[in-house]
Scaffold this motif. Structure first.
Motif, PDB file in Angstrom:
ATOM      1  N   UNK A 157       0.842  -1.186   0.000  1.00 33.94           N
ATOM      2  CA  UNK A 157       0.000   0.000   0.000  1.00 33.94           C
ATOM      3  C   UNK A 157       0.881   1.241   0.000  1.00 33.94           C
ATOM      4  N   UNK A 158       0.249   2.395  -0.108  1.00 35.80           N
ATOM      5  CA  UNK A 158       1.001   3.642  -0.042  1.00 35.80           C
ATOM      6  C   UNK A 158       1.700   3.779   1.309  1.00 35.80           C
ATOM      7  N   UNK A 159       1.086   3.218   2.340  1.00 38.42           N
ATOM      8  CA  UNK A 159       1.712   3.234   3.668  1.00 38.42           C
ATOM      9  C   UNK A 159       3.022   2.453   3.650  1.00 38.42           C
ATOM     10  N   UNK A 160       3.048   1.350   2.909  1.00 38.54           N
ATOM     11  CA  UNK A 160       4.272   0.552   2.819  1.00 38.54           C
ATOM     12  C   UNK A 160       5.372   1.318   2.074  1.00 38.54           C
ATOM     13  N   UNK A 161       4.980   2.045   1.036  1.00 29.66           N
ATOM     14  CA  UNK A 161       5.971   2.872   0.322  1.00 29.66           C
ATOM     15  C   UNK A 161       6.575   3.906   1.270  1.00 29.66           C
ATOM     16  N   UNK A 162       5.711   4.558   2.033  1.00 31.41           N
ATOM     17  CA  UNK A 162       6.206   5.576   2.972  1.00 31.41           C
ATOM     18  C   UNK A 162       7.094   4.949   4.040  1.00 31.41           C
ATOM     19  N   UNK A 163       6.695   3.789   4.526  1.00 32.23           N
ATOM     20  CA  UNK A 163       7.484   3.116   5.555  1.00 32.23           C
ATOM     21  C   UNK A 163       8.868   2.740   5.033  1.00 32.23           C
ATOM     22  N   UNK A 164       8.921   2.278   3.795  1.00 32.75           N
ATOM     23  CA  UNK A 164      10.215   1.900   3.209  1.00 32.75           C
ATOM     24  C   UNK A 164      11.135   3.108   3.080  1.00 32.75           C
ATOM     25  N   UNK A 213       9.625  -4.376   2.215  1.00 27.44           N
ATOM     26  CA  UNK A 213      10.727  -4.585   1.278  1.00 27.44           C
ATOM     27  C   UNK A 213      10.211  -4.675  -0.153  1.00 27.44           C
ATOM     28  N   UNK A 214       9.072  -5.342  -0.360  1.00 28.29           N
ATOM     29  CA  UNK A 214       8.479  -5.393  -1.699  1.00 28.29           C
ATOM     30  C   UNK A 214       8.130  -3.989  -2.194  1.00 28.29           C
ATOM     31  N   UNK A 215       7.673  -3.137  -1.276  1.00 30.00           N
ATOM     32  CA  UNK A 215       7.375  -1.750  -1.640  1.00 30.00           C
ATOM     33  C   UNK A 215       8.652  -1.031  -2.068  1.00 30.00           C
TER      34      UNK A 215
END
Length: 419
Positions: free
Chosen positions: A11-18, A149-151
């Motif tokens: 999700x966009x949250x995962x992108x931000x977290x990465x 990591x996938x993000x």
């Protein structure tokens, strides 16, 4: 029934977290600068040589030499960085690259023979700092396996696609400056500054080589693993299809009497690719990785066949928007597939093999497409590209089990025992 590893929806949250991961900010920013000229150097060199010599023939040979250098240099640099970490190799190669670019500029400005320019172009490609593979490999140190990591891998693919949109446009703009070599010089300066900056970040300097598998002792290195050869084949097919399209689309624009629109039409591919790439990461398809590579390449081949149908540039633009939707998903799939396909301790080299495969595929596709466009017409190139993609997609289907990890195999055996 086959049970296989699937990559996670992000999700966009995962992108931000990465991107907000501790230690990631400096490598992310410096690698952006280092990778921005990736699509600039070769084109800027081609345009520069053509302006000075007045010959597209010589310029094409120089550009091809640079492409060969990149294909070889990416694997060599990746293997060295897996052994030593990225800091020392990137600093050394950045310095050597600067010297070869300077020598190439002197050779071009002197108006000498073509051979020295071609040889130096190969050297420039060999020493182009491979910050992209180093950046991708660094995420394995910063993040555990999972959605974040996938993000990060998806971000790498999307950012590269953005650079392939911006790079050619910037190169075309700078070649029209008072000095035609401005694009080459600016691109080289960005690449050296960004690569050196990346190499000196705390995260890169802390990088320590992982234990390497016995298989990587061979000359093939990471490519000795069957799964790696499958990923490389998928990347080659992807590059070949793109290479054929990159020649046939400008040819179609020229035949329509609007040659200046050729580059703009190619950018349409990247626009839809970036948009769909973000959405694809949220719900990747097919879910099992062993099915994803053959499916994406085959569907991409079918979409490319649609480019042969339009009789107007407007229709071709719409078809390009449709075909471009599967570019970033394939780049992301190649990157994620390396998680299970690459032998331990070869993360940088493995991604370098993907770059090499795409580069060689692109060179193959461009050469074939050029002959088809001359002998027949652009639609023929699109149809042949589609046929090549479907053949390679079929080969990938028969090789799909090579993408099963040891955990996958154990899961299959466990499932079979319970039946």
């Amino acid at each position: 029934m086959i049970l296989a590893r699937v990559s996670h929806s992000v999700s966009l949250t995962d992108y931000r977290a990465a991107l907000r991961t501790r230690g990631a900010a400096a490598p992310v920013l410096t690698s952006l600068l280092a990778r921005l000229p990736v699509a600039m150097i070769g084109l800027a060199l081609l345009l520069y040589v053509q302006r000075v010599t007045g010959s597209f023939g010589v310029a094409g040979l120089v550009s091809a030499g640079n492409l060969v250098g990149v294909a070889v240099g990416s694997v060599v640099q990746g293997r060295i960085m897996d052994r030593l970490g990225p800091t020392r190799p990137l600093l050394v190669v950045s310095a050597v690259f600067s010297g070869f670019v300077t020598a190439e500029i002197v050779a071009i400005e002197s108006g000498g023979a073509a051979v020295p320019m071609i040889v130096l172009a190969v050297a420039v490609g060999l020493t182009e700092p491979m910050t992209g593979p180093a950046s991708r490999a660094l995420w394995t140190r910063l993040l555990p396996p999972g959605r974040t990591r996938d993000a990060a891998y998806s971000y790498e693919a999307i950012s590269m696609e953005v650079f392939f949109i911006l790079g050619p446009g910037i190169a075309g703009l700078l070649v029209n400056m008072p000095w035609a070599g401005t694009g080459l010089l600016v691109g080289a300066c960005c690449m050296v500054t960004g690569s050196a900056g990346f190499a000196l970040t705390p995260a890169a300097r802390r990088h320590r080589p992982a234990d390497r598998a016995d298989a990587v002792g061979s000359l093939l290195g990471a490519l000795a693993a069957p799964g790696m050869r499958t990923v490389a084949l998928a990347a080659f097919g992807f590059g070949a299809l793109l290479g054929m399209v990159e020649v046939a689309v400008p040819a179609a624009a020229e035949r329509a009497g609007h040659a200046a629109l050729g580059g703009l039409l190619l950018s349409v591919l990247s626009v839809s690719s970036v948009v769909v790439g973000v959405l694809y990461g949220m719900r990747p398809w097919p879910r099992p990785m062993y099915l994803r590579l053959p499916a994406l390449l085959s569907v991409f081949a079918v979409l490319i066949s649609l480019l042969a149908l339009p009789t107007t540039l407007l229709g071709l633009t719409v078809a390009l928007l449709v075909a471009g939707t599967l570019i970033t998903p394939q780049s992301t799939a190649h990157s994620v597939a390396l998680e299970g396909a690459a032998p331990p301790g070869t993360a940088t080299e493995a991604f370098s093999w993907v770059i090499t495969a795409v580069t060689l595929g692109s060179a193959f596709g461009q050469s074939v497409s050029g002959q088809l466009v001359e002998a027949a017409a652009p639609p023929a190139a699109f149809l042949v590209a589609s046929g090549i993609g479907l053949v390679l997609g079929t080969v990938l289907w028969f090789r799909r089990r090579t993408l099963l990890t040891e955990d996958d195999v154990r899961a299959v055996q466990s499932f079979a025992e319970t039946r």
